[in-house]
Design a protein around this motif. Structure first.
Motif, PDB file in Angstrom:
ATOM      1  N   LEU A   1      22.389  33.520  46.839  1.00 16.74           N
ATOM      2  CA  LEU A   1      22.114  34.021  48.183  1.00 16.74           C
ATOM      3  C   LEU A   1      21.878  32.876  49.154  1.00 16.74           C
ATOM      4  O   LEU A   1      22.281  32.926  50.321  1.00 16.74           O
ATOM      5  N   ASN A   2      21.225  31.828  48.660  1.00 22.14           N
ATOM      6  CA  ASN A   2      21.013  30.642  49.492  1.00 22.14           C
ATOM      7  C   ASN A   2      22.338  29.975  49.839  1.00 22.14           C
ATOM      8  O   ASN A   2      22.565  29.556  50.982  1.00 22.14           O
TER       9      ASN A   2
ATOM     10  N   ARG B   1      30.064  34.042  36.712  1.00 20.01           N
ATOM     11  CA  ARG B   1      31.506  34.215  36.545  1.00 20.01           C
ATOM     12  C   ARG B   1      32.146  35.076  37.640  1.00 20.01           C
ATOM     13  O   ARG B   1      33.276  34.799  38.061  1.00 20.01           O
ATOM     14  N   ALA B   2      31.467  36.135  38.048  1.00 15.66           N
ATOM     15  CA  ALA B   2      32.099  37.108  38.956  1.00 15.66           C
ATOM     16  C   ALA B   2      31.379  37.266  40.286  1.00 15.66           C
ATOM     17  O   ALA B   2      31.875  37.960  41.177  1.00 15.66           O
ATOM     18  N   GLY B   3      30.191  36.674  40.430  1.00 13.65           N
ATOM     19  CA  GLY B   3      29.458  36.794  41.686  1.00 13.65           C
ATOM     20  C   GLY B   3      28.298  37.774  41.590  1.00 13.65           C
ATOM     21  O   GLY B   3      28.275  38.651  40.734  1.00 13.65           O
TER      22      GLY B   3
ATOM     23  N   LEU C   1      22.719  38.775  30.893  1.00 10.40           N
ATOM     24  CA  LEU C   1      23.892  39.474  31.416  1.00 10.40           C
ATOM     25  C   LEU C   1      24.064  39.218  32.901  1.00 10.40           C
ATOM     26  O   LEU C   1      25.169  38.875  33.375  1.00 10.40           O
ATOM     27  N   ILE C   2      22.967  39.370  33.667  1.00 14.21           N
ATOM     28  CA  ILE C   2      23.030  39.166  35.115  1.00 14.21           C
ATOM     29  C   ILE C   2      23.398  37.725  35.446  1.00 14.21           C
ATOM     30  O   ILE C   2      24.199  37.449  36.340  1.00 14.21           O
ATOM     31  N   ALA C   3      22.812  36.775  34.695  1.00  6.74           N
ATOM     32  CA  ALA C   3      23.115  35.366  34.942  1.00  6.74           C
ATOM     33  C   ALA C   3      24.588  35.063  34.662  1.00  6.74           C
ATOM     34  O   ALA C   3      25.253  34.359  35.438  1.00  6.74           O
ATOM     35  N   GLU C   4      25.101  35.596  33.563  1.00  2.00           N
ATOM     36  CA  GLU C   4      26.494  35.346  33.196  1.00  2.00           C
ATOM     37  C   GLU C   4      27.450  35.992  34.202  1.00  2.00           C
ATOM     38  O   GLU C   4      28.424  35.357  34.651  1.00  2.00           O
ATOM     39  N   VAL C   5      27.186  37.247  34.565  1.00  3.56           N
ATOM     40  CA  VAL C   5      28.053  37.930  35.518  1.00  3.56           C
ATOM     41  C   VAL C   5      28.002  37.253  36.884  1.00  3.56           C
ATOM     42  O   VAL C   5      29.033  37.081  37.556  1.00  3.56           O
TER      43      VAL C   5
ATOM     44  N   SER D   1      24.825  43.241  40.797  1.00  5.85           N
ATOM     45  CA  SER D   1      24.084  44.325  41.439  1.00  5.85           C
ATOM     46  C   SER D   1      24.632  45.692  41.036  1.00  5.85           C
ATOM     47  O   SER D   1      23.874  46.642  40.796  1.00  5.85           O
ATOM     48  N   ILE D   2      25.953  45.796  40.947  1.00  2.00           N
ATOM     49  CA  ILE D   2      26.569  47.062  40.565  1.00  2.00           C
ATOM     50  C   ILE D   2      26.179  47.452  39.140  1.00  2.00           C
ATOM     51  O   ILE D   2      25.915  48.622  38.844  1.00  2.00           O
TER      52      ILE D   2
END
Length: 433
Positions: free
Chosen positions: A46-47, A171-173, A164-168, A178-179
Motif C-alpha cells: 500500500l505504501n 505473486r499476484a498483488g 497464503l496472503i504473503a505469497e499471493v 483481499s478477495i
C-alpha cells in the motif's frame, strides 16, 4: 435458572450438540482471523502503490481495533436478545463486504471506512465476547479447555492465512489476497445458518456436563441497555478495572504492536516479507498449543498466578526483540517466536475465568467490556507504533515501552483478591466492592 428433570445433557452414543456449536464457532473465528493477517502483509504494498505511510495504515487499523473492541459488548448483548446465529452471519458478511470492496479503493479515507469501520464492526461481533457466550452457555465440563481452543482459533487463522496472503500478495498483488479473505468469510455463513444454535434448550438438551435447563429470558430494555448495564456491573468492582487495564496492555503487545507491525519491523532489518510472514504465522502454531494448554491450566491453577507469569514473560521477550531482528531468521529469532507464540493469547482463558468468578451469568457482556479495553489498547499501539516508526526510523522505542507496560499488567493481575470460592472457575455473584 429452572432445572427441568426430563432430559439429560448427554445422549448415549451420540455427539453432544455443544461440540457441533463449538466447531462452527471455531470455523467462524478462524475465518474472521483471515482479515487480521492482511494489514501487516499489505503495509509495504500500500505504501508503494499509494504512498500511504506506516502511520496512515496504522490509523486505519487503530479505527478497526477501536470499533472491534467497542462492538464486542453490544454484540454479546445482541446475541442475548436476538440469538447467536443472525448476529454471527451478519458479522461474517460485513467482513466479506469490507474486504472485497477494498480492491477498488484509491484514497486513504476509503481505507479508513472499509478496513476501519466495516471490518472493525464485523470482527468485533466475532470476538472474545462470542467465545465467552459459547463457552458459558454450552459447557459446564471442559469449559476452560473449550475457551482455550476457541481462543486459539484466531491463531489458527493466522497460521493458515498469513503465508497464503504473503505469497499471493507477492505473486499476484494485494487485491487478490483481499478477495481470498472475503470469500473465506462468506463461505462460513451457510455453516452458521444450518448448525449454529442459541442455547442448549433449543435442541432439548442441557449444557455439556449438566442437565437440561430452560433458556434464560430475553433481556428487557433492549440490547443497548443490556450492554451498558454490563459496564455498570463491572465498573463497580476493582477487579474489573484491573482486568480491563491488564487486558488493554495485552492488546497493545499482541494485535496492536506485533500483529500489525512485526512484518514491517522485520522488513526494516532487511528481512523479506514472506520470511517475516512465515515467522508471524509460526507464532500462530505455538499460540494454539499455548492457549489450549492455558485453558487446561486455568481449570487447575489460580488464574491470577498464570496471568502474572504470562505478562512478565512477554515483557522480557519484547525487551530482547530489537537485537534479535536481522535479514535472516536466526536461531535467537526463533526462540522469540516460539516463546511469544506460547504466550500470545494464553491470557484469555484465565481472564475469562476471573470474570466468571466475579460476574457469573453476566460474564459474556462484562467480558465484552474487558475485551473492549483489549482492543482499545491495540488501537493505541497500532497507531502509536507506526507514528514512532515514522518519527524515529525504527520500532525500538515502541518495543521497550510495551515491555515496561507488561510489568504493570502483571502487577495488576496479582493484585486481584482471591474469589471467595475455592474454585476460581466457579461462577460467583457480583461483588460490589
Amino acid at each position: 435458572m429452572t432445572i427441568v428433570k426430563r432430559s439429560s445433557a448427554r445422549t448415549p452414543g451420540h455427539l453432544h450438540w455443544a461440540w457441533v456449536v463449538a466447531a462452527v464457532a471455531f470455523i467462524a473465528l478462524l475465518a474472521a482471523a483471515g482479515f487480521r493477517s492482511v494489514p501487516s502483509v499489505m503495509m509495504e504494498p500500500l505504501n508503494s502503490e499509494f504512498g500511504w505511510s506506516h502511520g496512515t495504515v496504522g490509523l486505519a487499523m487503530s479505527i478497526n481495533m477501536t470499533l472491534f473492541g467497542l462492538t464486542a459488548p453490544f454484540a454479546a448483548a445482541l446475541m442475548d436478545r436476538y440469538g447467536v446465529r443472525p448476529i454471527l452471519a451478519g458479522a461474517l458478511s460485513l467482513i466479506a463486504t469490507g474486504t472485497a470492496l477494498s480492491v477498488f479503493m484509491t484514497e486513504s479515507w476509503q481505507l479508513m471506512l472499509l478496513w476501519g469501520v466495516l471490518v472493525g464492526i464485523g470482527t468485533g461481533s466475532i470476538s472474545m465476547g462470542f467465545v465467552a457466550t459459547v463457552a458459558t452457555r454450552w459447557f459446564v465440563e471442559k469449559r476452560g479447555l473449550v475457551t482455550g481452543v476457541l481462543t486459539a482459533a484466531s491463531a489458527t487463522g493466522q497460521l493458515i492465512f498469513l503465508p497464503l496472503i504473503a505469497e499471493v500478495t507477492t505473486r499476484a498483488g494485494w487485491r487478490w489476497a483481499s478477495i481470498i479473505v472475503a470469500a473465506s468469510a462468506l463461505a462460513v455463513v451457510p455453516l452458521v445458518l444450518v448448525f449454529m444454535r442459541n442455547h442448549p434448550s433449543d435442541k432439548g438438551i442441557g449444557p455439556y456436563g449438566a442437565p437440561l435447563q430452560e433458556a434464560p429470558p430475553v433481556p428487557a430494555g433492549g440490547s443497548f441497555r443490556s450492554a451498558l448495564d454490563g459496564l455498570v456491573i463491572g465498573a463497580r468492582t476493582r477487579v474489573f478495572w484491573f482486568l480491563a487495564g491488564s487486558f488493554a496492555i495485552c492488546g497493545m503487545t499482541t494485535n496492536g504492536l506485533i500483529g500489525t507491525h512485526f512484518i514491517p519491523a522485520a522488513h526494516d532489518h532487511g528481512m523479506p516479507t514472506t520470511v517475516a510472514a512465515t515467522l508471524l504465522a509460526t507464532i500462530g502454531i505455538f499460540d494454539v498449543a499455548g492457549t489450549v494448554f492455558s485453558g487446561w491450566l486455568t481449570d487447575r491453577v489460580d488464574p491470577r498466578v498464570l496471568l502474572g507469569v504470562y505478562y512478565v514473560g512477554r515483557g522480557i521477550s519484547l525487551m530482547t526483540l530489537p537485537v534479535l531482528l536481522s535479514p535472516h531468521a536466526e536461531p535467537s529469532t526463533w526462540v522469540f517466536i516460539i516463546f511469544y507464540g506460547l504466550d500470545w493469547v494464553a491470557t484469555v482463558p484465565p481472564t475469562i475465568a476471573l470474570c466468571r468468578s466475579y460476574f457469573g451469568a453476566n460474564t459474556p457482556v462484562v467480558f465484552g467490556w474487558v475485551f473492549a479495553s483489549h482492543q482499545l489498547g491495540a488501537a493505541v499501539a497500532a497507531f502509536g507504533a507506526g507514528y514512532l516508526r515514522d518519527e524515529h526510523g525504527s520500532y525500538d522505542v515502541a518495543f521497550y515501552v510495551a515491555a515496561g507496560l507488561c510489568v504493570v499488567a502483571a502487577a495488576m493481575c496479582v493484585s486481584i483478591r482471591r474469589p471467595a470460592s475455592a474454585d476460581p472457575a466457579e461462577p460467583r455473584p457480583v461483588a460490589h466492592t
